[in-house]
Enzyme design. Sequence first.
Site, PDB file in Angstrom:
ATOM      1  N   TYR A 118       0.835  -1.213   0.000  1.00  0.00           N
ATOM      2  CA  TYR A 118       0.000   0.000   0.000  1.00  0.00           C
ATOM      3  C   TYR A 118       0.867   1.260   0.000  1.00  0.00           C
ATOM      4  CZ  TYR A 118      -4.115   2.858   1.016  1.00  0.00           C
ATOM      5  OH  TYR A 118      -5.122   3.768   0.939  1.00  0.00           O
ATOM      6  N   ASN A 135     -15.417   3.930   0.174  1.00  0.00           N
ATOM      7  CA  ASN A 135     -15.845   3.668  -1.206  1.00  0.00           C
ATOM      8  C   ASN A 135     -16.829   4.703  -1.780  1.00  0.00           C
ATOM      9  OD1 ASN A 135     -14.101   1.575  -1.425  1.00  0.00           O
ATOM     10  ND2 ASN A 135     -15.592  -0.043  -1.096  1.00  0.00           N
ATOM     11  N   VAL A 155     -16.828   0.187  -4.742  1.00  0.00           N
ATOM     12  CA  VAL A 155     -16.675   1.486  -5.426  1.00  0.00           C
ATOM     13  C   VAL A 155     -17.499   1.491  -6.711  1.00  0.00           C
ATOM     14  CG1 VAL A 155     -15.070   3.054  -6.575  1.00  0.00           C
ATOM     15  CG2 VAL A 155     -14.340   1.847  -4.525  1.00  0.00           C
ATOM     16  N   ARG A 167     -16.016  -9.135 -14.634  1.00  0.00           N
ATOM     17  CA  ARG A 167     -15.411 -10.370 -15.137  1.00  0.00           C
ATOM     18  C   ARG A 167     -16.357 -11.559 -15.005  1.00  0.00           C
ATOM     19  NH1 ARG A 167     -10.523 -11.638 -10.814  1.00  0.00           N
ATOM     20  NH2 ARG A 167     -11.752 -11.419  -8.913  1.00  0.00           N
ATOM     21  N   TYR A 215      -7.463   4.031  -9.998  1.00  0.00           N
ATOM     22  CA  TYR A 215      -7.549   4.154  -8.533  1.00  0.00           C
ATOM     23  C   TYR A 215      -7.260   2.843  -7.814  1.00  0.00           C
ATOM     24  CZ  TYR A 215     -12.197   1.973  -8.593  1.00  0.00           C
ATOM     25  OH  TYR A 215     -13.248   1.083  -8.741  1.00  0.00           O
ATOM     26  N   PHE A 228      -6.065   8.356  -8.705  1.00  0.00           N
ATOM     27  CA  PHE A 228      -6.871   8.877  -7.583  1.00  0.00           C
ATOM     28  C   PHE A 228      -6.497   8.125  -6.318  1.00  0.00           C
ATOM     29  CE2 PHE A 228     -10.228   8.456  -4.528  1.00  0.00           C
ATOM     30  CZ  PHE A 228     -10.678   9.746  -4.380  1.00  0.00           C
ATOM     31  N   TRP A 229      -6.285   8.872  -5.230  1.00  0.00           N
ATOM     32  CA  TRP A 229      -6.106   8.268  -3.906  1.00  0.00           C
ATOM     33  C   TRP A 229      -6.889   9.118  -2.906  1.00  0.00           C
ATOM     34  CZ3 TRP A 229      -0.936   7.998  -0.677  1.00  0.00           C
ATOM     35  CH2 TRP A 229      -1.103   7.073   0.369  1.00  0.00           C
ATOM     36  N   LEU A 230      -7.793   8.465  -2.182  1.00  0.00           N
ATOM     37  CA  LEU A 230      -8.683   9.201  -1.271  1.00  0.00           C
ATOM     38  C   LEU A 230      -7.920   9.933  -0.174  1.00  0.00           C
ATOM     39  CD1 LEU A 230     -11.609   9.832  -0.353  1.00  0.00           C
ATOM     40  CD2 LEU A 230     -11.549   7.722   0.989  1.00  0.00           C
ATOM     41  N   LYS A 267     -19.625  -7.484   0.654  1.00  0.00           N
ATOM     42  CA  LYS A 267     -18.484  -7.161   1.516  1.00  0.00           C
ATOM     43  C   LYS A 267     -18.415  -8.063   2.751  1.00  0.00           C
ATOM     44  CE  LYS A 267     -16.138  -3.558   0.129  1.00  0.00           C
ATOM     45  NZ  LYS A 267     -14.690  -3.681  -0.042  1.00  0.00           N
TER      46      LYS A 267
HETATM   47  N1  LIG Z   1      -7.451   4.889  -4.590  1.00  0.00           N
HETATM   48  C1  LIG Z   1      -8.320   4.954  -3.580  1.00  0.00           C
HETATM   49  O1  LIG Z   1      -8.346   5.914  -2.802  1.00  0.00           O
HETATM   50  C2  LIG Z   1      -9.263   3.819  -3.373  1.00  0.00           C
HETATM   51  C3  LIG Z   1     -10.347   3.932  -2.497  1.00  0.00           C
HETATM   52  C4  LIG Z   1     -11.232   2.850  -2.388  1.00  0.00           C
HETATM   53  C5  LIG Z   1     -11.014   1.690  -3.102  1.00  0.00           C
HETATM   54  N2  LIG Z   1      -9.913   1.617  -3.907  1.00  0.00           N
HETATM   55  C6  LIG Z   1      -9.663   0.418  -4.727  1.00  0.00           C
HETATM   56  O2  LIG Z   1     -10.840   0.095  -5.403  1.00  0.00           O
HETATM   57  C7  LIG Z   1     -10.834  -1.270  -5.730  1.00  0.00           C
HETATM   58  C8  LIG Z   1     -12.172  -1.865  -5.355  1.00  0.00           C
HETATM   59  O3  LIG Z   1     -12.310  -1.779  -3.932  1.00  0.00           O
HETATM   60  P1  LIG Z   1     -13.676  -2.235  -3.264  1.00  0.00           P
HETATM   61  O4  LIG Z   1     -13.553  -2.101  -1.789  1.00  0.00           O
HETATM   62  O5  LIG Z   1     -14.784  -1.531  -3.931  1.00  0.00           O
HETATM   63  O6  LIG Z   1     -13.675  -3.774  -3.687  1.00  0.00           O
HETATM   64  P2  LIG Z   1     -14.621  -4.962  -3.230  1.00  0.00           P
HETATM   65  O7  LIG Z   1     -16.005  -4.471  -3.010  1.00  0.00           O
HETATM   66  O8  LIG Z   1     -13.972  -5.704  -2.117  1.00  0.00           O
HETATM   67  O9  LIG Z   1     -14.633  -5.865  -4.536  1.00  0.00           O
HETATM   68  C9  LIG Z   1     -13.455  -6.328  -5.133  1.00  0.00           C
HETATM   69  C10 LIG Z   1     -13.695  -6.289  -6.622  1.00  0.00           C
HETATM   70  O10 LIG Z   1     -12.491  -6.485  -7.340  1.00  0.00           O
HETATM   71  C11 LIG Z   1     -12.712  -7.405  -8.392  1.00  0.00           C
HETATM   72  N3  LIG Z   1     -11.423  -7.989  -8.677  1.00  0.00           N
HETATM   73  C12 LIG Z   1     -10.528  -8.515  -7.802  1.00  0.00           C
HETATM   74  N4  LIG Z   1      -9.406  -8.888  -8.445  1.00  0.00           N
HETATM   75  C13 LIG Z   1      -9.595  -8.602  -9.749  1.00  0.00           C
HETATM   76  C14 LIG Z   1      -8.797  -8.762 -10.920  1.00  0.00           C
HETATM   77  N5  LIG Z   1      -7.568  -9.287 -10.876  1.00  0.00           N
HETATM   78  N6  LIG Z   1      -9.318  -8.366 -12.111  1.00  0.00           N
HETATM   79  C15 LIG Z   1     -10.548  -7.831 -12.165  1.00  0.00           C
HETATM   80  N7  LIG Z   1     -11.336  -7.633 -11.081  1.00  0.00           N
HETATM   81  C16 LIG Z   1     -10.869  -8.021  -9.898  1.00  0.00           C
HETATM   82  C17 LIG Z   1     -13.748  -8.346  -7.826  1.00  0.00           C
HETATM   83  O11 LIG Z   1     -14.398  -9.021  -8.870  1.00  0.00           O
HETATM   84  P3  LIG Z   1     -15.226 -10.393  -8.614  1.00  0.00           P
HETATM   85  O12 LIG Z   1     -16.480  -9.992  -7.883  1.00  0.00           O
HETATM   86  O13 LIG Z   1     -15.482 -10.906  -9.971  1.00  0.00           O
HETATM   87  O14 LIG Z   1     -14.373 -11.285  -7.752  1.00  0.00           O
HETATM   88  C18 LIG Z   1     -14.659  -7.328  -7.126  1.00  0.00           C
HETATM   89  O15 LIG Z   1     -15.481  -6.678  -8.069  1.00  0.00           O
HETATM   90  C19 LIG Z   1      -9.642  -1.870  -4.980  1.00  0.00           C
HETATM   91  O16 LIG Z   1      -8.561  -1.960  -5.862  1.00  0.00           O
HETATM   92  C20 LIG Z   1      -9.341  -0.819  -3.928  1.00  0.00           C
HETATM   93  O17 LIG Z   1      -8.001  -0.842  -3.494  1.00  0.00           O
HETATM   94  C21 LIG Z   1      -9.048   2.631  -4.068  1.00  0.00           C
END
Ligand SMILES: NC(=O)c1ccc[n+]([C@@H]2O[C@H](COP(=O)([O-])OP(=O)(O)OC[C@H]3O[C@@H](n4cnc5c(N)ncnc54)[C@H](OP(=O)(O)O)[C@@H]3O)[C@@H](O)[C@H]2O)c1
Length: 327
Positions: free
Chosen positions: A53, A124, A153, A173, A237, A262-264, A320
């Site tokens: 991270y 999210n 998200v 997917r 992101y 983007f990073w929150l 979740k």
């Molecule tokens: N930059 C920021 O500030 C920020 C803030 C919030 C979240 N995020 C990022 O946003 C993303 C989603 O977070 P979340 O909490 O919303 O996730 P989540 O609800 O836990 O769901 C995970 C998702 O990722 C998919 N996934 C996992 N590995 C994958 C891969 N290799 N290829 C394609 N899809 C994949 C899963 O698909 P399946 O359902 O098909 O398994 C599911 O849709 C994460 O990468 C997280 O780190 C970033």
Amino acid sequence: MKVAQFSSTGKAENVIESIEVPNLPDPDNNEVLIDVLACPINPADLLTIEGGYGVKPNLPARLGAECIGKVVKVGSSVQGFKKGDIVLPLDRENWVQQKLVTQDNLILLPSNIDINQLSMLKVNPATAYLMLNKYVNLKTGDWIIQDAANSGVGQSIIRLAKIKGIKTINIVRRKELTQELKNIGADIVLQDSKDLAEEVKDLTNGADVKLAIDAIGGDIILRLGNCLADESTILNYGLLSGKNIEISAYQTVFKRLLLTGFWLSPWLQKMERAEIFKMYHYLAELISKNSLYVPVEKTYNLDDIKMAVKHSSNYSRSGKIIITPNG
Ligand SMILES: NC(=O)c1ccc[n+]([C@@H]2O[C@H](COP(=O)([O-])OP(=O)(O)OC[C@H]3O[C@@H](n4cnc5c(N)ncnc54)[C@H](OP(=O)(O)O)[C@@H]3O)[C@@H](O)[C@H]2O)c1
């Protein structure tokens, strides 16, 4: 009281543990003592434990980017909070039974909203809200495209975009998610393929797609880029594939696409408190009306933290995983 902690980086279920630590003292003047009611496990938490991270904590470390809590006791100069209030802490290290938070780091929320849904408010929905509002001037009828569209998200993006009249193309997917995402407002749901741009062109009647929102990285960026109008933005992101982003010179030079991230965390550091509070009250109100909602697959108590993190890294969850540290 119990807290979740890890002492070395590695596979989450191997290194995380629930340990007993001394109870917290009474709050200082400006502090509030809260019981943590619920905290979701996010991919960023797992990435933190694995050492990938953006912030590397000193070990041993507690973790948990977000939670929702209930006020137990307030310090002598605290105003606006009382015992029993439901509160959102803006700080980290939330996978604990109790925590002390300074009052300026707490947001008071209505007490009649589903606690599990509220526990997912900080990260999210705010990520979805800021990505939709702060990068491209999107107007009613504009099209955007996103991948990992069934993630927390992704679902928030679909719902918030619908409210603004923005149309969404959603890449998943698993094909079986199509109807589920359409039910919450997705306009188009597709699977990634080499023909993505042609499919998008057909299904949107050649509309300009102005923003691509990506959580996967790797070569899907090339295909998302092909779906975009000239001079559009790609907002990355997440790094779910673990692969570096691929983009072509044709896309950067001739299409003049703009790739940014983007990073929150820095957003919350640089936004005015009043704007942060306004955003979270707006999003909490949407949660109270079920206009924002993310399914929950299972809740675990803190003693079962190893099982909880293992479960949260499963492929194709239906929702979740949430920790409920006080049962
Ligand atoms: N930059 C920021 O500030 C920020 C803030 C919030 C979240 N995020 C990022 O946003 C993303 C989603 O977070 P979340 O909490 O919303 O996730 P989540 O609800 O836990 O769901 C995970 C998702 O990722 C998919 N996934 C996992 N590995 C994958 C891969 N290799 N290829 C394609 N899809 C994949 C899963 O698909 P399946 O359902 O098909 O398994 C599911 O849709 C994460 O990468 C997280 O780190 C970033």
